[in-house]
Each structure stands twice: as structure tokens, then as C-alpha cells.
Design an enzyme around this catalytic site. Structure first.
Site, mmCIF file in Angstrom:
data_model
loop_
_atom_site.group_PDB
_atom_site.id
_atom_site.type_symbol
_atom_site.label_atom_id
_atom_site.label_comp_id
_atom_site.label_asym_id
_atom_site.label_seq_id
_atom_site.Cartn_x
_atom_site.Cartn_y
_atom_site.Cartn_z
ATOM 1 C CG ASP A 38 22.152 39.364 99.699
ATOM 2 O OD1 ASP A 38 22.999 38.592 100.183
ATOM 3 O OD2 ASP A 38 20.995 39.500 100.164
ATOM 4 C CG ASP A 54 23.848 31.156 97.584
ATOM 5 O OD1 ASP A 54 24.389 30.042 97.824
ATOM 6 O OD2 ASP A 54 22.783 31.528 98.104
ATOM 7 C CD GLU A 91 24.995 30.293 101.801
ATOM 8 O OE1 GLU A 91 24.818 31.464 101.404
ATOM 9 O OE2 GLU A 91 24.124 29.624 102.373
ATOM 10 N N GLY A 131 20.654 35.594 107.064
ATOM 11 C CA GLY A 131 19.438 35.278 107.825
ATOM 12 C C GLY A 131 19.559 35.683 109.282
ATOM 13 C CB ALA A 132 21.995 37.593 110.950
ATOM 14 C CG ASN A 158 24.097 39.076 104.860
ATOM 15 O OD1 ASN A 158 25.176 39.608 105.097
ATOM 16 N ND2 ASN A 158 23.847 38.425 103.749
ATOM 17 C CG ASP A 165 16.051 42.433 103.345
ATOM 18 O OD1 ASP A 165 15.542 43.551 103.571
ATOM 19 O OD2 ASP A 165 15.826 41.812 102.295
ATOM 20 C CB SER A 166 13.597 40.059 108.007
ATOM 21 O OG SER A 166 13.637 39.111 106.965
HETATM 22 P P1 13P Z 1 17.107 38.220 107.158
HETATM 23 O O1 13P Z 1 15.920 37.738 106.377
HETATM 24 O O2 13P Z 1 17.249 37.452 108.442
HETATM 25 O O3 13P Z 1 17.110 39.691 107.365
HETATM 26 O O4 13P Z 1 18.416 37.865 106.288
HETATM 27 C C1 13P Z 1 18.816 38.694 105.228
HETATM 28 C C2 13P Z 1 19.905 38.069 104.399
HETATM 29 O O5 13P Z 1 20.529 37.097 104.748
HETATM 30 C C3 13P Z 1 20.191 38.716 103.116
HETATM 31 O O6 13P Z 1 21.148 37.991 102.381
HETATM 32 O O1 G3H Z 2 18.394 37.012 101.415
HETATM 33 C C1 G3H Z 2 17.567 37.664 100.795
HETATM 34 C C2 G3H Z 2 17.316 39.090 101.087
HETATM 35 O O2 G3H Z 2 16.452 39.235 102.188
HETATM 36 C C3 G3H Z 2 16.836 39.803 99.859
HETATM 37 O O3 G3H Z 2 15.515 39.484 99.600
HETATM 38 O O4 G3H Z 2 15.508 38.709 97.228
HETATM 39 O O5 G3H Z 2 13.416 39.604 98.315
HETATM 40 O O6 G3H Z 2 15.292 41.144 97.723
HETATM 41 P P1 G3H Z 2 14.888 39.752 98.119
HETATM 42 ZN ZN ZN Z 3 21.046 35.882 102.628
#
Ligand code: 13P
Ligand code: G3H
Ligand code: ZN
Length: 311
Positions: free
Chosen positions: A82, A104, A134, A214-215, A256, A258-259
Site C-alpha cells: 500500500d 504512489d 495513482e 480513504g474509503a 481500501n 484501514d480506519s
Molecule cells: P481509510 O483511512 O479510509 O481506512 O483508508 C485506508 C487506505 O486508503 C489505505 O490505503
Molecule cells: O493509507 C494509509 C493506511 O491507512 C496505512 O496507514 O501508514 O499508518 O500504516 P499507516
Molecule cells: Zn490509501
């Protein structure tokens, strides 16, 4: 089945009007929570590793944990870098067993982004590794910026055909109003995505897989638990799930997240300690964190991605 690249899963996703979830992984419990949900729902998966995750958990540990998940589930799983920010980082992941990488270059000048992305593609494709590029930079939609500044953040659909044909990328991340983290819109601001840009990108690149970063939806139920048990996340707000579902039915093949995993795990662990202040065995609270991740991922697979039964 060994680890796979993203080619076949994106082809099925595009044709089937669904998206594959790309979930960030940092440790064993996160990987187990995600993959247990996907196994029960027979869903394809992308497990993605940021450079921060790689520094935190170590490349070899993460690769071995993901290989264990493949052996346990038998699912088609891609191991993806990522936000790779250099050729060297992408090469190191490709050489070390990843099946997909993101380069990226979105912060670079257009021509520099093309040159860097092409270099990564030329290396990756020798090893059957797929590459995500990207164009456009993620940002929140700011009320007080003027239109031309605001538009500068979004992907310009006039560039996408040139970028994809010159670089040879396998998928393209675009900026249509999503942003990273738990604070995607200002309080009182109406969440919105630029579906007009997505439609135009799709017209320029028929059949080509698009990626949304960022989804996370910043699911309010979990923010409430965090705040109830001593956390402080006022005004956390994400992308409404119905917008993501609509994007998944269009050209978006990778979403994607993560949050939302971070929120689920943190909420469960905060609740665990509030209810069991005497506990100190990590297995007790990490098991709750893992279960919350599993529940969150199952919810995403069924209600946002639409990829249940598509492995
Ligand atoms: P979120 O912060 O919205 O979960 O996005 C994660 C992301 O885009 C990781 O590349
Ligand atoms: O887009 C970023 C992801 O949420 C990963 O976050 O770089 O803190 O591991 P990180
Ligand atoms: Zn991302």
C-alpha cells in the site's frame, strides 16, 4: 492455492459489479479477523501492507502470516504493498513475495509520476506482479477553498487514458472526494463524492479497474463505543456506505479500508478493559479485538463490497 495477483479478481469484480476489499494488516489478530470473515463468506481478499506496517511488524513476519492465512482459508488472496513511494520499496516487496504493489506518484509532477510508475510496472510484470498507480491527490472537500483549488485535488479524467497506456498499470487509484483517516468531512458538511468524475474516468477507460483509497465509513457505532469508554474522537466522520456500494457497482474494483478496522479493534479493547479491569492476559483483550475486526469485515463484504460468494 498460492497467493494470487489482482488481475483475475478485478476482471470478475468489474464484470460482476462488486469490489474486492483491500484491508490493511499489521499483526496476526488483524489478519485472522479479516480472513476468518472472508472464509465464512467465500470472498476474495486483498491484504495490504503499508511501509509503516512493514517497519512495525517486519516484512518476513507479515508475508509468513499472510501465507498462513492462504493455507488456512484456500481463498484467492493478493498480498499488496500500500502506498509504495519509491522504486526500491516496490522492488523489495516484489522480490520478497508480494503479488501486487502500489506505486504512489500522485504527489509528483505528471511526467515524473508517469516515469516512476512505468519503471515499477516494467520490473513487476517480469514476475507476474500487478501494479496500481495513482492520479490525483486525496483530500477532504473543503468548504472554504475556491473551485479551482478544490478541483486541483481531484483526478483529471482527461489524463487517465494517457497515464494508463503510457505506464502499463493494471489498476488506477483516483481522487473523487475520499480521504484517509477518521475525519473525512467537517462537522455539518454533507458527505459527497464526485461520481461525475468516476463516470468520465469509466468512459475514458472502459473495463479498466479503478481503486478507491480513504474509503472507511467510520462506522458511528464504534466511534460511540470508543467515546463511551474514555476515548476522545469527536466529529469523526467517513464515507456513507451507500456511496461506496454505488462506486463498487461502477468501475471501482478495489476499496481500501484501514480506519474502520482500527476503530473496531480499539473500541472492542477499550470496552474489554472497562468491563474487566483485572485482566492482563493479552489473549483476552486481543481476542475481542480480533472478533470485532471479523464482524466489521463481514459487514463490509456483504453490505459495501458485495463480494460474498465471489471467491
Ligand atoms: P481509510 O483511512 O479510509 O481506512 O483508508 C485506508 C487506505 O486508503 C489505505 O490505503
Ligand atoms: O493509507 C494509509 C493506511 O491507512 C496505512 O496507514 O501508514 O499508518 O500504516 P499507516
Ligand atoms: Zn490509501
Amino acid at each position: 492455492m498460492p497467493l494470487v495477483n489482482t488481475k483475475e479478481m478485478f476482471k470478475k469484480a468489474y464484470e460482476g459489479g462488486f469490489a474486492v476489499g483491500a484491508f490493511n494488516v499489521n499483526n496476526m489478530e488483524i489478519i485472522q479477523g479479516i480472513t476468518e470473515a472472508a472464509k465464512e463468506l467465500n470472498a476474495p481478499l486483498i491484504l495490504q501492507v503499508s511501509s509503516g506496517a512493514r517497519k512495525y511488524a517486519n516484512h518476513t513476519y507479515l508475508v509468513k502470516l499472510v501465507e498462513a492465512a492462504v493455507a488456512e482459508t484456500g481463498l484467492p488472496i493478493a498480498l499488496h504493498l500500500d502506498h509504495g513511494d519509491s522504486f526500491e520499496l516496490c522492488k523489495s516487496c516484489i522480490d520478497g513475495g508480494f503479488t501486487s504493489v502500489m506505486i504512489d506518484g500522485s504527489h509528483l509532477d505528471y511526467e515524473d509520476n508517469v516515469a516512476l510508475t512505468k519503471k515499477v510496472v516494467e520490473y513487476a510484470h517480469q514476475f507476474n506482479v500487478t501494479v496500481e498507480g495513482e492520479l490525483g491527490q486525496l483530500a477532504g472537500i473543503e468548504d472554504d477553498v475556491n473551485v479551482s483549488e478544490e478541483d486541483a485535488c481531484f483526478t483529471d479524467p482527461a489524463q487517465v487514458y494517457d497515464f494508463v497506456t503510457r505506464t502499463g498499470v493494471d489498476s488506477l487509484a483516483i481522487a473523487i472526494g475520499t480521504s484517509h483517516g477518521a475525519y473525512k468531512f467537517k462537522p455539518g458538511q454533507k458527505p459527497q463524492l464526485r461520481f461525475d468524475i468516476l463516470e468520465e474516468v469509466q468512459r475514458q477507460l472502459p473495463g479498466f479497474p479503478i481503486v478507491l483509497h480513504g474509503a472507511s465509513s467510520v462506522v458511528p457505532e464504534f466511534v460511540e463505543i470508543i467515546n463511551k469508554y474514555g476515548g476522545n474522537m469527536p466529529n469523526a466522520i467517513g464515507i456513507p456506505e451507500e456511496m461506496l456500494r454505488k462506486a463498487a457497482s461502477m468501475a471501482v474494483c478495489k476499496i481500501n479500508i484501514d480506519s474502520d478496522l482500527r476503530l473496531a479493534m480499539t473500541a472492542a479493547i477499550r470496552k474489554h478493559f472497562a468491563e474487566h479491569p483485572d485482566h492482563f492476559d493479552p489473549r483476552q483483550y486481543l481476542a475481542d479485538g480480533r472478533a470485532a475486526i471479523k464482524q466489521m469485515v463481514a459487514h463490509k463484504i456483504v453490505n459495501v463490497l458485495g463480494c460474498d460468494g465471489k471467491a
